[in-house]
Design a protein around this motif. Structure first.
Motif, PDB file in Angstrom:
ATOM      1  N   ARG A   1      -5.236  13.679  -2.363  1.00 55.37           N
ATOM      2  CA  ARG A   1      -5.567  14.659  -3.412  1.00 55.37           C
ATOM      3  C   ARG A   1      -6.375  14.013  -4.531  1.00 55.37           C
ATOM      4  O   ARG A   1      -7.340  14.590  -5.017  1.00 55.37           O
ATOM      5  CB  ARG A   1      -4.293  15.230  -4.018  1.00 55.37           C
ATOM      6  N   SER A   2      -5.968  12.814  -4.901  1.00 55.47           N
ATOM      7  CA  SER A   2      -6.662  12.183  -6.032  1.00 55.47           C
ATOM      8  C   SER A   2      -8.075  11.748  -5.641  1.00 55.47           C
ATOM      9  O   SER A   2      -8.899  11.462  -6.497  1.00 55.47           O
ATOM     10  CB  SER A   2      -5.869  10.978  -6.531  1.00 55.47           C
ATOM     11  N   SER A   3      -8.354  11.700  -4.341  1.00 56.97           N
ATOM     12  CA  SER A   3      -9.698  11.292  -3.906  1.00 56.97           C
ATOM     13  C   SER A   3     -10.634  12.475  -3.732  1.00 56.97           C
ATOM     14  O   SER A   3     -11.779  12.310  -3.333  1.00 56.97           O
ATOM     15  CB  SER A   3      -9.635  10.572  -2.557  1.00 56.97           C
ATOM     16  N   LEU A   4     -10.153  13.664  -4.008  1.00 57.93           N
ATOM     17  CA  LEU A   4     -11.008  14.830  -3.819  1.00 57.93           C
ATOM     18  C   LEU A   4     -12.129  14.845  -4.846  1.00 57.93           C
ATOM     19  O   LEU A   4     -11.961  14.353  -5.962  1.00 57.93           O
ATOM     20  CB  LEU A   4     -10.163  16.099  -3.923  1.00 57.93           C
TER      21      LEU A   4
ATOM     22  N   GLY B   1       0.785  -1.233   0.000  1.00 55.90           N
ATOM     23  CA  GLY B   1       0.000   0.000   0.000  1.00 55.90           C
ATOM     24  C   GLY B   1       0.806   1.266   0.000  1.00 55.90           C
ATOM     25  O   GLY B   1       0.343   2.294   0.485  1.00 55.90           O
ATOM     26  N   ARG B   2       1.997   1.199  -0.581  1.00 52.01           N
ATOM     27  CA  ARG B   2       2.855   2.382  -0.558  1.00 52.01           C
ATOM     28  C   ARG B   2       2.200   3.611  -1.195  1.00 52.01           C
ATOM     29  O   ARG B   2       2.391   4.724  -0.721  1.00 52.01           O
ATOM     30  CB  ARG B   2       4.187   2.081  -1.248  1.00 52.01           C
ATOM     31  N   GLU B   3       1.436   3.394  -2.244  1.00 51.19           N
ATOM     32  CA  GLU B   3       0.785   4.547  -2.887  1.00 51.19           C
ATOM     33  C   GLU B   3      -0.318   5.129  -2.010  1.00 51.19           C
ATOM     34  O   GLU B   3      -0.753   6.246  -2.221  1.00 51.19           O
ATOM     35  CB  GLU B   3       0.029   4.147  -4.147  1.00 51.19           C
ATOM     36  N   TYR B   4      -0.857   4.315  -1.116  1.00 51.72           N
ATOM     37  CA  TYR B   4      -2.039   4.727  -0.359  1.00 51.72           C
ATOM     38  C   TYR B   4      -1.719   5.273   1.023  1.00 51.72           C
ATOM     39  O   TYR B   4      -2.357   6.195   1.490  1.00 51.72           O
ATOM     40  CB  TYR B   4      -3.011   3.548  -0.205  1.00 51.72           C
TER      41      TYR B   4
ATOM     42  N   LEU C   1      -3.109   8.478   5.287  1.00 52.67           N
ATOM     43  CA  LEU C   1      -3.096   8.423   3.825  1.00 52.67           C
ATOM     44  C   LEU C   1      -1.938   9.219   3.244  1.00 52.67           C
ATOM     45  O   LEU C   1      -1.535  10.253   3.795  1.00 52.67           O
ATOM     46  CB  LEU C   1      -4.410   8.972   3.249  1.00 52.67           C
ATOM     47  N   GLN C   2      -1.421   8.748   2.124  1.00 49.19           N
ATOM     48  CA  GLN C   2      -0.447   9.514   1.341  1.00 49.19           C
ATOM     49  C   GLN C   2      -1.131  10.776   0.829  1.00 49.19           C
ATOM     50  O   GLN C   2      -2.280  10.714   0.370  1.00 49.19           O
ATOM     51  CB  GLN C   2      -0.007   8.706   0.108  1.00 49.19           C
ATOM     52  N   ASP C   3      -0.414  11.873   0.852  1.00 51.84           N
ATOM     53  CA  ASP C   3      -1.023  13.120   0.399  1.00 51.84           C
ATOM     54  C   ASP C   3      -1.494  13.039  -1.056  1.00 51.84           C
ATOM     55  O   ASP C   3      -2.544  13.575  -1.404  1.00 51.84           O
ATOM     56  CB  ASP C   3      -0.051  14.289   0.574  1.00 51.84           C
TER      57      ASP C   3
END
Ligand code: ARG
Length: 607
Positions: free
Chosen positions: A96-99, A71-74, A90-92
């Motif tokens: 951001r991509s979940s906005l 889960g490195r990306e997450y 969470l990774q920043d």
């Protein structure tokens, strides 16, 4: 737009199951309430460990290992806490991509509420969904009970539309029955034709009372009205025309209230009781033939002249019993041949299932109709009307109370008219609007004052209602709902107006291309909350807990205020920081507007 939790579940559920086994209905990931536990938590290791007979912490450690390596990306942090909770930060970039707003700075990605099938947040419910709401009886005044049904039902439709569902609104108005015979008699026989224009149909209830009184005094009118009832039922053309005229006129008055209230219901959504009337005789006949006395699990019998449906469980025991412990029937025809509320609802349900092809039917009425709908749904089930997957839901709500904790009444003890209540809300909102600036200059034009006080007044009534636990009663208080502080519409509308005002002051439009700011803790907290929009809408739709949307909006406004206090926007030292923060302001405004529109509130740019 995507739901953070759904993305994580998609990515990790299968492999975590490989490690932890089955965690039942427990959610795999949940949003944390406190920052010290990270952004999200995975708490399933504890119960899984019990099932597997291993140490919870060891199991959690294994699961955490997987989340770390895969889960490195997450996740930027995966930490074990307590006996076996896994705290996740969470990774920043993932955040951001979940906005809710796509990152190219172009447009919003947010659905326009009230327009079916705009942006699908989740795979939408595949079938058509009928929502029966508001449904006033038109020979009576619309009262506060219909207020709740209208507000709640409308918000349900808005959420369904937002989720990309195919929503069919149905206004099951009470537009048929003996009282219309009397009203027709009054209009046709008592008043001269020319007088028709003068009859006040905004208050059919008062007219009905007058007509009733007259029928009591005047034997001729009494006889005329009796014959009108018969003529109406027989379908006599002239009587039907008068009935239709009365109904259309009063629907016009109801529509004025809808327009003021801002509910989505249109004339084409009105399918009143009269629509089903021609189907009732055949329906009762059919049921009588198919389920004669003695049939199980359902029989249709005639008891004291009335035609009744009795329902039984597998053991042959009655499914419904009255207070006297006797089997309780659903009465579908009275001894005098008249059909009843349940008869119409059976016909309406069949129409919705077969003709409207509903996969799901939602009814919004007050809690006192619980037994009626239980019986209706049970009957549909036993009659074999429901295909696999077709579901029926009764969404109930509590009573609106006055300051004395009794159902809200006027001082003289009458039902509060909905229109009066709404007008008062608008007037009170006008009174609290600060219409002059420091130097005594008017801040708004007359038109602006009207539209702002309408948004605030009506919004306050709706918001006060929806922010309650739906099934509880609540005390109606203008003072509380119009307060500028606390979880109220004025507070949220003001927050929105402040955001708009900052954006208006931006020196140029460059900020639209900026990346969302997330370096200060107050910024990141705000972003995290924004990213939870999709999950919140989904939670609110689950069991129709619309108050979760209110809580979300209130917390959003609070986090925004903290951000604003801690992070200068227009006066930021660097231009790039200013632009990033403007971007965050803009997104907060859009999300706030979206959530408020799901609740049926209109925002204002100035207040
Ligand atoms: N007219 C009813 C009332 O005012 C509500 C109707 C609700 N819908 C229905 N299909 N029964 O109580």
């Amino acid at each position: 737009m995507s739901s953070v939790i759904e993305i994580l579940v998609d990515k990790f559920a299968v492999r975590l199951r490989g490690i932890m086994g089955d965690w039942g209905n427990m959610p795999l990931f949940v949003a944390t309430k406190e920052e010290k536990f990270g952004d999200y938590q995975c708490n399933t290791a504890l119960s899984c460990a019990k099932r597997l007979g291993v140490k919870p912490r060891e199991l959690a450690e294994k699961a955490a290992e997987l989340l770390r390596s895969e889960g490195r990306e997450y996740f930027s942090e995966v930490a074990i806490a307590g006996p076996g909770f896994i705290n996740l930060r969470l990774q920043d970039d993932f955040l951001r991509s979940s906005l809710p707003v796509p990152f190219d700075g172009e447009n919003t990605g947010l659905a326009a509420c009230g327009q079916p099938g705009t942006v699908a947040v989740f795979p939408p419910h595949p079938g058509k969904i009928v929502v029966d709401y508001s449904s006033p009886n038109i020979a009576k005044q619309m009262h506060v009970g219909h207020l709740r049904s209208s507000i709640i039902g409308d918000s349900i439709c808005r959420v369904l539309d937002y989720l990309g569902c195919q929503t069919i609104r149905q206004n099951h108005v009470g537009d048929w029955g003996t009282q219309f015979g009397l009203l027709c008699a009054w209009v046709m026989d008592h008043t001269e034709e020319s007088l028709r224009g003068d009859i006040d149909l905004s208050d059919l209830e008062a007219l009905y009372r007058q007509a009733q009184a007259l029928a009591g005094e005047d034997p001729v009118f009494h006889e005329q009205s009796r014959q009108r009832v018969v003529a109406l039922h027989r379908g006599d053309a002239e009587t039907i025309a008068t009935w239709r005229w009365i109904v259309n006129k009063s629907l016009g008055h109801i529509e004025n209230t809808y327009a003021l209230l801002g509910v989505l219901l249109q004339r084409e959504d009105m399918r009143g009781e009269s629509f089903y009337n021609p189907m009732l005789a055949a329906l009762v006949e059919e049921l009588q033939q198919k389920y004669p006395a003695g049939s199980r699990p359902l029989e249709v019998t005639v008891s004291q002249g009335a035609t009744c449906i009795f329902m039984y469980d597998e053991a042959g025991q009655p499914l419904f019993k009255g207070a006297d412990d006797e089997p309780q029937p659903m009465i579908i025809r009275k001894a005098d041949g008249a059909f009843l509320y349940p008869t119409t609802d059976l016909a309406a349900l069949r129409f919705r299932l077969n003709e409207l092809q509903a996969e799901r039917v939602i009814y919004t009425t007050d809690i006192r109709q619980t037994l009626h709908f239980k019986m209706l749904f049970q009957a549909a089930e036993l009659l074999g009307w429901l295909n696999k997957g077709q579901t029926l839901e009764h969404v109930t709500f509590g009573t609106v109370l006055g300051p004395d904790n009794k159902p809200l009444k006027t001082r003289s003890g009458e039902n509060v008219k909905l229109a009066d209540l709404l007008h008062e809300a608008v007037e009170r909102a006008k009174a609290i609007l600060k219409s002059e600036d420091e130097s005594g200059q008017p801040r708004f034009s007359q038109d602006e004052i009207e539209s702002i006080s309408r948004a605030v007044g009506i919004g306050s009534v709706k918001y006060a209602d929806l922010s309650q636990n739906r099934v509880s009663d609540y005390v109606f208080s203008f003072d509380r709902m119009l307060a500028m502080e606390g979880n109220t519409a004025p507070y949220l509308l003001y927050a929105y107006a402040r955001i708009s005002s900052i954006l208006r002051k931006a020196p140029d439009e460059n900020w639209r291309q900026a990346e969302i700011a997330m370096s200060e803790p107050a910024e990141r907290r705000l972003v995290l909350h924004l990213a939870r929009l999709a999950d919140t809408v989904k939670d609110a739709a689950d069991g129709w807990r619309l108050n979760l949307l209110c809580d979300y909006a209130y917390n959003l406004a609070g986090l925004y205020m903290k951000f604003y206090e801690n992070c200068p926007v227009l006066s930021a030292a660097e231009e790039s920081v200013r632009d990033q923060r403007l971007r965050l302001c803009d997104m907060t405004g859009r999300v706030l507007k979206t959530v408020l529109s799901l609740l049926g509130l209109k925002v204002v740019d100035r207040m």
